[in-house]
Motif scaffolding. Structure first.
Motif, PDB file in Angstrom:
ATOM      1  N   GLN A  39      17.276  20.982   8.974  1.00 14.07           N
ATOM      2  CA  GLN A  39      17.566  19.644   9.464  1.00 14.07           C
ATOM      3  C   GLN A  39      16.818  18.583   8.646  1.00 14.07           C
ATOM      4  O   GLN A  39      17.371  17.550   8.311  1.00 14.07           O
ATOM      5  CB  GLN A  39      17.151  19.569  10.942  1.00 14.07           C
ATOM      6  CG  GLN A  39      17.924  18.579  11.745  1.00 14.07           C
ATOM      7  CD  GLN A  39      19.434  18.709  11.591  1.00 14.07           C
ATOM      8  OE1 GLN A  39      20.019  19.734  11.875  1.00 14.07           O
ATOM      9  NE2 GLN A  39      20.081  17.656  11.150  1.00 14.07           N
ATOM     10  N   LEU A  54      22.008  22.507  18.111  1.00  9.64           N
ATOM     11  CA  LEU A  54      22.030  22.848  16.698  1.00  9.64           C
ATOM     12  C   LEU A  54      22.136  24.363  16.582  1.00  9.64           C
ATOM     13  O   LEU A  54      21.430  25.082  17.278  1.00  9.64           O
ATOM     14  CB  LEU A  54      20.744  22.395  16.008  1.00  9.64           C
ATOM     15  CG  LEU A  54      20.594  20.906  15.743  1.00  9.64           C
ATOM     16  CD1 LEU A  54      19.227  20.632  15.139  1.00  9.64           C
ATOM     17  CD2 LEU A  54      21.686  20.393  14.814  1.00  9.64           C
ATOM     18  N   LEU A  61      16.918  13.868  17.365  1.00  7.21           N
ATOM     19  CA  LEU A  61      16.607  15.291  17.417  1.00  7.21           C
ATOM     20  C   LEU A  61      15.844  15.520  18.706  1.00  7.21           C
ATOM     21  O   LEU A  61      14.813  14.901  18.938  1.00  7.21           O
ATOM     22  CB  LEU A  61      15.747  15.666  16.209  1.00  7.21           C
ATOM     23  CG  LEU A  61      15.378  17.135  16.046  1.00  7.21           C
ATOM     24  CD1 LEU A  61      16.630  17.972  15.812  1.00  7.21           C
ATOM     25  CD2 LEU A  61      14.411  17.302  14.878  1.00  7.21           C
TER      26      LEU A  61
END
Length: 169
Positions: A36, A120, A19
């Protein structure tokens, strides 16, 4: 100089989830971070998690609370704690002070660079959801150490008072 709008990128590659936080990461991205965290907790075949903060110019406390939530969602699922890659001394100091070393391994450079990071999709957050998340994030941070408890107590109390009774604006 304009603050760069915060962005989240991610990659999942042979068991490693990366991430990456870019720019100015603040509470507007928390719905995305929260989604997430929940998704990660259910990801099969997950072996390691790395959070890359090298391109983050700023991470606000709400976003940090959700990073902590990611670590907590993964507790007991991974062989090693998730890692945070951080090369900015100010951000590093902040993470140390806030007790992140208890939940993450803090590194200055990643063990391996991920292949392909994709943006994302941003999960939109309405105002009520936003307040809930700010509250949750700071409650999480307060549990991490005494420094955070002292620092965020007033905010948490204020937010709890603001919570309107159900069904009333």
């Amino acid at each position: 100089m304009m603050m760069h709008e915060g962005r989240l990128k991610a990659a999942f590659d042979s068991g490693v989830f990366v991430l990456k936080l870019c720019g100015d990461v603040r509470l507007t991205l928390c719905a995305t971070l929260d989604t997430q965290a929940q998704r990660l907790a259910e990801t099969p075949g997950l072996e390691a998690v790395m959070v890359d903060l090298r391109e983050a110019t700023n991470v606000d406390s709400t976003a940090l609370g959700f990073l902590a939530k990611v670590a907590m969602a993964l507790q007991g699922r991974l062989k090693q704690p998730p890692t945070i890659v951080v090369d900015n001394p100010d951000v590093r100091r902040m993470l140390d002070v806030m007790g992140f070393a208890r939940y993450f391994t803090l590194l200055e450079s990643p063990i391996t660079e991920p292949h392909e990071l994709r943006d994302l999709p941003e999960v939109p957050a309405d105002e009520e959801g936003m307040r809930e998340r700010i509250l949750e994030a700071h409650r999480i941070l307060m549990h991490m150490n005494d420094h955070n408890r002292e620092q965020f107590q007033p905010l948490v109390e204020m937010l709890e008072e603001q919570k309107s009774p159900a069904g009333r604006e």
